[in-house]
Design a protein around this motif. Structure first.
Motif, mmCIF file in Angstrom:
data_model
loop_
_atom_site.group_PDB
_atom_site.id
_atom_site.type_symbol
_atom_site.label_atom_id
_atom_site.label_comp_id
_atom_site.label_asym_id
_atom_site.label_seq_id
_atom_site.Cartn_x
_atom_site.Cartn_y
_atom_site.Cartn_z
ATOM 1 N N UNK A 144 51.032 -2.627 19.587
ATOM 2 C CA UNK A 144 51.240 -3.026 20.974
ATOM 3 C C UNK A 144 50.901 -4.504 21.125
ATOM 4 N N UNK A 145 51.723 -5.223 21.896
ATOM 5 C CA UNK A 145 51.478 -6.648 22.071
ATOM 6 C C UNK A 145 52.030 -7.130 23.407
ATOM 7 N N UNK A 146 51.380 -8.164 23.905
ATOM 8 C CA UNK A 146 51.768 -8.749 25.183
ATOM 9 C C UNK A 146 51.664 -10.259 25.057
ATOM 10 N N UNK A 147 52.798 -10.961 25.225
ATOM 11 C CA UNK A 147 52.822 -12.415 25.123
ATOM 12 C C UNK A 147 53.120 -13.049 26.462
ATOM 13 N N UNK A 148 52.256 -13.949 26.899
ATOM 14 C CA UNK A 148 52.417 -14.602 28.191
ATOM 15 C C UNK A 148 52.399 -16.112 27.994
ATOM 16 N N UNK A 149 53.387 -16.806 28.547
ATOM 17 C CA UNK A 149 53.478 -18.260 28.417
ATOM 18 C C UNK A 149 52.305 -18.926 29.125
ATOM 19 N N UNK A 150 51.729 -19.908 28.445
ATOM 20 C CA UNK A 150 50.646 -20.709 29.016
ATOM 21 C C UNK A 150 51.229 -22.082 29.333
ATOM 22 N N UNK A 151 51.563 -22.328 30.573
ATOM 23 C CA UNK A 151 52.257 -23.545 30.942
ATOM 24 C C UNK A 151 53.763 -23.357 30.828
ATOM 25 N N UNK A 184 52.882 -23.174 24.621
ATOM 26 C CA UNK A 184 51.841 -22.242 24.203
ATOM 27 C C UNK A 184 52.137 -20.838 24.742
ATOM 28 N N UNK A 185 51.665 -19.846 23.986
ATOM 29 C CA UNK A 185 51.785 -18.457 24.442
ATOM 30 C C UNK A 185 50.515 -17.707 24.046
ATOM 31 N N UNK A 186 49.968 -16.959 24.989
ATOM 32 C CA UNK A 186 48.797 -16.121 24.720
ATOM 33 C C UNK A 186 49.251 -14.719 24.328
ATOM 34 N N UNK A 187 48.810 -14.297 23.145
ATOM 35 C CA UNK A 187 49.152 -12.961 22.669
ATOM 36 C C UNK A 187 47.918 -12.074 22.683
ATOM 37 N N UNK A 188 48.056 -10.872 23.202
ATOM 38 C CA UNK A 188 47.051 -9.832 23.091
ATOM 39 C C UNK A 188 47.675 -8.679 22.318
#
Length: 371
Positions: free
Chosen positions: A191-198, A145-149
């Motif tokens: 603009x975007x920021x993707x952070x791995x969830x797990x 999973x990845x959370x994108x803002x």
């Protein structure tokens, strides 16, 4: 590709509808764009590729908030159990048939714009920070999973204390968590920021070419001069008067130079040839294995690393241009569009075109079609 048919990959839109409604206009979130999403490479395979000097790779770490960037080859990766790191492997389509097949799903956009497939694998919390790209991008969640803002930010200011282009004043407007099979399309400048969830997060990024006017001109001008006749007219100034300002560039010489550049551009098919060659020039890290002439009675497929385009008068392959007309032109254009020629189509080529195809096969640009 049936560009008028709706597809789950584009949330029920057809490629034609997507290009009209979203391309370079607004984002599109697609849940379960791919029912059977699977990474084209495992973590072990990506690590092996990142260790090679002919593969473009980067390792981004943010341990304890300390951003660091290491360019490949990457000999060793941190443990997946350690949060805060991301491995990026560029141009995966040049190395793996599965990656090339994934990239080909996006060929409803002209090949002249399609660039490559990048894969990022990240531990929990891994990412590259909030940023924006100057080109369109499809972000495909392939595992984990990845959370994108994201946000349509126009006042972005970059941090000057980190080795990456990270936005200091990031202002997200929407947030999504993508799971395996989901996809997010973003136009240029979002603009975007993707952070791995797990842990075990693997994301594919389909990127596109977006040349600036200046960089494109820098690529084209040398090619425009490639076939200028060496016996072309020399500058002469029989009416040049004596000067008391010897360092001043003569106006007549400036006019001569301007006409020389204009003439180079205006030569018949010169700009078309130069553009096609520039667009198909392989990247510096791409190389081909020599092969043998195409066996009789066998079809042909483009090597996954080959770039092939055409216009009204030429076909272009890996930085070279070839004149083509009639049936040969139709068949070569079919090879460029479908990346394959059946044995029956190969048999229809003229003797000259067949010899050219054999040369491409010997160069490794084209491969024999497997049954």
């Amino acid at each position: 590709m049936q560009i008028a048919l709706p597809t789950p990959m584009l949330a029920g839109l057809s490629p034609a509808q997507f290009m009209r409604k979203h391309w370079q206009k607004k984002p599109l979130l697609v849940r379960q764009a791919f029912d059977a999403a699977a990474p084209p490479a495992s973590l072990k395979e990506l690590a092996a590729l990142a260790a090679r000097d002919d593969v473009e790779s980067r390792l981004v770490t943010a341990f304890d908030g300390d951003w660091k960037l290491k360019q490949g080859p990457i000999a060793r990766l941190p443990a997946m159990s350690k949060p805060g790191w991301t491995l990026l492997v560029q141009g995966l389509d040049q190395h793996l048939a599965e990656a090339r097949a994934l990239l080909d799903l996006f060929r409803f956009v002209p090949d002249a714009r399609l660039d490559d497939l990048m894969l990022s694998v990240a531990s929990d919390g891994g990412g590259v920070g909030p940023h924006f790209d100057s080109y369109d991008v499809f972000l495909i969640q392939l595992a984990g999973k990845r959370r994108w803002r994201i946000g349509a930010q126009r006042d972005a200011v970059l941090r000057d204390d980190v080795p990456l282009k990270i936005i200091a004043n990031f202002k997200p407007e929407e947030e999504f968590v993508l799971e395996a099979g989901d996809m997010l399309y973003l136009p240029p400048g979002w603009a975007h920021d993707g952070v791995a969830v797990g842990s075990g997060c693997i994301t594919g990024s389909v990127g596109f070419r977006a040349s600036s006017a200046e960089s494109l001109a820098a690529e084209l001008l040398p090619r425009l001069l490639d076939d200028v006749e060496s016996a072309s007219r020399l500058y002469a100034d029989p009416r040049q008067e004596a000067t008391s300002e010897p360092a001043c560039v003569p106006a007549a010489l400036l006019d001569f130079a301007r006409r020389a550049v204009e003439d180079a551009v205006q030569r018949p098919q010169a700009l078309e040839r130069a553009l096609g060659e520039a667009l198909t020039e392989p990247k510096a890290t791409v190389w081909f294995e020599p092969g043998e002439p195409l066996p009789q009675g066998q079809g042909a497929v483009l090597d996954r690393r080959s770039r092939m385009l055409y216009d009204a008068a030429h076909v272009f392959l890996n930085g070279e241009s070839f004149r083509a007309g009639g049936r040969d032109a139709a068949l070569m254009r079919s090879l460029a569009d479908t990346r394959v020629l059946s044995a029956a189509e190969v048999a229809r080529l003229s003797t000259d075109a067949r010899e050219l195809l054999d040369q491409w096969t010997e160069d490794g640009w084209v491969q024999p079609q497997t049954p």
